[in-house]
Design a protein around this motif. Structure first.
Motif, mmCIF file in Angstrom:
data_model
loop_
_atom_site.group_PDB
_atom_site.id
_atom_site.type_symbol
_atom_site.label_atom_id
_atom_site.label_comp_id
_atom_site.label_asym_id
_atom_site.label_seq_id
_atom_site.Cartn_x
_atom_site.Cartn_y
_atom_site.Cartn_z
ATOM 1 N N GLN A 154 -2.728 -1.584 -8.956
ATOM 2 C CA GLN A 154 -2.027 -0.324 -9.203
ATOM 3 C C GLN A 154 -2.225 0.640 -8.035
ATOM 4 O O GLN A 154 -1.265 1.233 -7.535
ATOM 5 C CB GLN A 154 -2.524 0.312 -10.491
ATOM 6 N N LEU A 155 -3.469 0.817 -7.601
ATOM 7 C CA LEU A 155 -3.765 1.746 -6.514
ATOM 8 C C LEU A 155 -3.089 1.329 -5.211
ATOM 9 O O LEU A 155 -2.579 2.173 -4.463
ATOM 10 C CB LEU A 155 -5.268 1.873 -6.310
ATOM 11 N N ILE A 156 -3.073 0.048 -4.940
ATOM 12 C CA ILE A 156 -2.447 -0.446 -3.716
ATOM 13 C C ILE A 156 -0.941 -0.208 -3.754
ATOM 14 O O ILE A 156 -0.339 0.196 -2.758
ATOM 15 C CB ILE A 156 -2.812 -1.923 -3.482
ATOM 16 N N SER A 157 -0.336 -0.416 -4.908
ATOM 17 C CA SER A 157 1.103 -0.143 -5.035
ATOM 18 C C SER A 157 1.396 1.330 -4.775
ATOM 19 O O SER A 157 2.350 1.671 -4.064
ATOM 20 C CB SER A 157 1.599 -0.522 -6.432
ATOM 21 N N GLU A 158 0.578 2.202 -5.348
ATOM 22 C CA GLU A 158 0.770 3.640 -5.144
ATOM 23 C C GLU A 158 0.552 4.026 -3.677
ATOM 24 O O GLU A 158 1.343 4.769 -3.098
ATOM 25 C CB GLU A 158 -0.175 4.433 -6.048
ATOM 26 N N ALA A 159 -0.524 3.523 -3.096
ATOM 27 C CA ALA A 159 -0.823 3.848 -1.695
ATOM 28 C C ALA A 159 0.264 3.329 -0.768
ATOM 29 O O ALA A 159 0.695 4.033 0.151
ATOM 30 C CB ALA A 159 -2.177 3.272 -1.300
ATOM 31 N N ILE A 186 3.349 5.370 -0.140
ATOM 32 C CA ILE A 186 3.176 6.436 0.858
ATOM 33 C C ILE A 186 3.021 5.842 2.257
ATOM 34 O O ILE A 186 3.638 6.294 3.218
ATOM 35 C CB ILE A 186 1.942 7.311 0.519
ATOM 36 N N LEU A 187 2.197 4.804 2.378
ATOM 37 C CA LEU A 187 1.896 4.222 3.686
ATOM 38 C C LEU A 187 3.100 3.580 4.347
ATOM 39 O O LEU A 187 3.207 3.574 5.584
ATOM 40 C CB LEU A 187 0.779 3.185 3.556
ATOM 41 N N ARG A 188 4.010 3.041 3.565
ATOM 42 C CA ARG A 188 5.172 2.339 4.106
ATOM 43 C C ARG A 188 5.950 3.211 5.099
ATOM 44 O O ARG A 188 6.488 2.729 6.085
ATOM 45 C CB ARG A 188 6.075 1.886 2.956
ATOM 46 N N GLU A 189 5.977 4.505 4.825
ATOM 47 C CA GLU A 189 6.684 5.440 5.710
ATOM 48 C C GLU A 189 5.982 5.591 7.066
ATOM 49 O O GLU A 189 6.577 6.086 8.015
ATOM 50 C CB GLU A 189 6.778 6.809 5.046
ATOM 51 N N HIS A 190 4.717 5.171 7.125
ATOM 52 C CA HIS A 190 3.919 5.336 8.340
ATOM 53 C C HIS A 190 3.645 4.016 9.047
ATOM 54 O O HIS A 190 2.942 4.007 10.057
ATOM 55 C CB HIS A 190 2.593 6.024 7.999
ATOM 56 N N GLY A 191 4.138 2.918 8.505
ATOM 57 C CA GLY A 191 3.958 1.619 9.158
ATOM 58 C C GLY A 191 3.109 0.649 8.366
ATOM 59 O O GLY A 191 3.596 -0.026 7.472
ATOM 60 N N GLU A 192 1.830 0.592 8.665
ATOM 61 C CA GLU A 192 0.927 -0.396 8.076
ATOM 62 C C GLU A 192 0.673 -0.145 6.586
ATOM 63 O O GLU A 192 0.606 1.000 6.160
ATOM 64 C CB GLU A 192 -0.405 -0.370 8.822
ATOM 65 N N VAL A 193 0.561 -1.234 5.817
ATOM 66 C CA VAL A 193 0.299 -1.129 4.381
ATOM 67 C C VAL A 193 -0.946 -1.933 4.015
ATOM 68 O O VAL A 193 -1.420 -2.755 4.789
ATOM 69 C CB VAL A 193 1.507 -1.614 3.537
ATOM 70 N N LEU A 194 -1.448 -1.664 2.832
ATOM 71 C CA LEU A 194 -2.604 -2.386 2.292
ATOM 72 C C LEU A 194 -2.186 -3.772 1.814
ATOM 73 O O LEU A 194 -1.042 -3.970 1.395
ATOM 74 C CB LEU A 194 -3.192 -1.627 1.104
ATOM 75 N N SER A 195 -3.126 -4.703 1.842
ATOM 76 C CA SER A 195 -2.891 -6.040 1.288
ATOM 77 C C SER A 195 -3.891 -6.298 0.170
ATOM 78 O O SER A 195 -4.950 -5.660 0.103
ATOM 79 C CB SER A 195 -3.052 -7.111 2.376
ATOM 80 N N LEU A 196 -3.539 -7.217 -0.702
ATOM 81 C CA LEU A 196 -4.420 -7.625 -1.800
ATOM 82 C C LEU A 196 -4.338 -9.133 -1.911
ATOM 83 O O LEU A 196 -3.251 -9.690 -2.101
ATOM 84 C CB LEU A 196 -3.978 -6.968 -3.110
ATOM 85 N N THR A 197 -5.470 -9.795 -1.743
ATOM 86 C CA THR A 197 -5.497 -11.249 -1.860
ATOM 87 C C THR A 197 -6.545 -11.656 -2.886
ATOM 88 O O THR A 197 -7.580 -11.009 -3.017
ATOM 89 C CB THR A 197 -5.810 -11.938 -0.515
ATOM 90 N N ASP A 198 -6.242 -12.720 -3.592
ATOM 91 C CA ASP A 198 -7.141 -13.252 -4.615
ATOM 92 C C ASP A 198 -7.675 -14.603 -4.188
ATOM 93 O O ASP A 198 -6.975 -15.378 -3.534
ATOM 94 C CB ASP A 198 -6.397 -13.437 -5.946
ATOM 95 N N GLU A 199 -8.912 -14.861 -4.575
ATOM 96 C CA GLU A 199 -9.524 -16.172 -4.371
ATOM 97 C C GLU A 199 -10.201 -16.559 -5.677
ATOM 98 O O GLU A 199 -10.912 -15.750 -6.263
ATOM 99 C CB GLU A 199 -10.590 -16.137 -3.281
ATOM 100 N N VAL A 200 -9.935 -17.769 -6.107
ATOM 101 C CA VAL A 200 -10.594 -18.279 -7.303
ATOM 102 C C VAL A 200 -11.170 -19.638 -6.922
ATOM 103 O O VAL A 200 -10.460 -20.504 -6.420
ATOM 104 C CB VAL A 200 -9.599 -18.431 -8.476
ATOM 105 N N GLY A 201 -12.444 -19.786 -7.138
ATOM 106 C CA GLY A 201 -13.091 -21.050 -6.834
ATOM 107 C C GLY A 201 -14.060 -21.398 -7.929
ATOM 108 O O GLY A 201 -14.228 -20.630 -8.891
#
Length: 136
Positions: free
Chosen positions: A46-51, A54-69
């Protein structure tokens, strides 16, 4: 805009990022740890989507990756060269949650002191002036 989106915009406008408070991580029952990991992971999404709105207008965006092992649930939030990893490692009937920021681990495992601290952690990843690790 949401309060968190306003915080991201304020950060981009020059406000400092708050420090993310952590606490020593101790083994907890596996079901409690798995539930907490999924709650924090959902909040991170949720927080990454919200951020990113806003960030998209400035270029770089946050990423979210999952790992399950085997015996492990992990997600990583990234921004440029910075990353924070929230890892839950299960052994037997207990699990240990560990926060790893920018690849640095502590001698004593640390975790966020609460779900609200995830906001501060994300803001710290975005803040180009922030070089501090989460606090104790």
């Amino acid at each position: 805009m949401t309060p968190f989106m306003l915080s991201v915009q304020a950060l981009l406008d020059g406000a400092p990022a708050p420090e993310a408070a952590t606490t020593e991580s101790r083994p907890i029952p596996m079901p409690v740890a798995a539930d907490a990991q999924m709650m924090v992971r959902s909040l991170a999404e949720q927080l990454i989507s919200e951020a990113n709105a806003i960030l998209r207008e400035h270029g770089e965006v946050l990423s979210l990756t999952d790992e399950v092992g085997p015996g492990e649930l992990t997600f990583t939030v990234g921004f440029g060269e910075r990353a924070a990893r929230v890892q839950t490692v299960m052994a037997g009937r207990s699990a240990l949650v560990r926060l790893i920021v920018d690849g640095r681990t502590e001698d004593v495992p640390r975790r966020l002191s609460g779900e609200d601290e995830l906001q501060a952690l994300v803001l710290n990843l975005i803040d180009p002036a922030s070089s501090h690790s989460p606090t104790r």
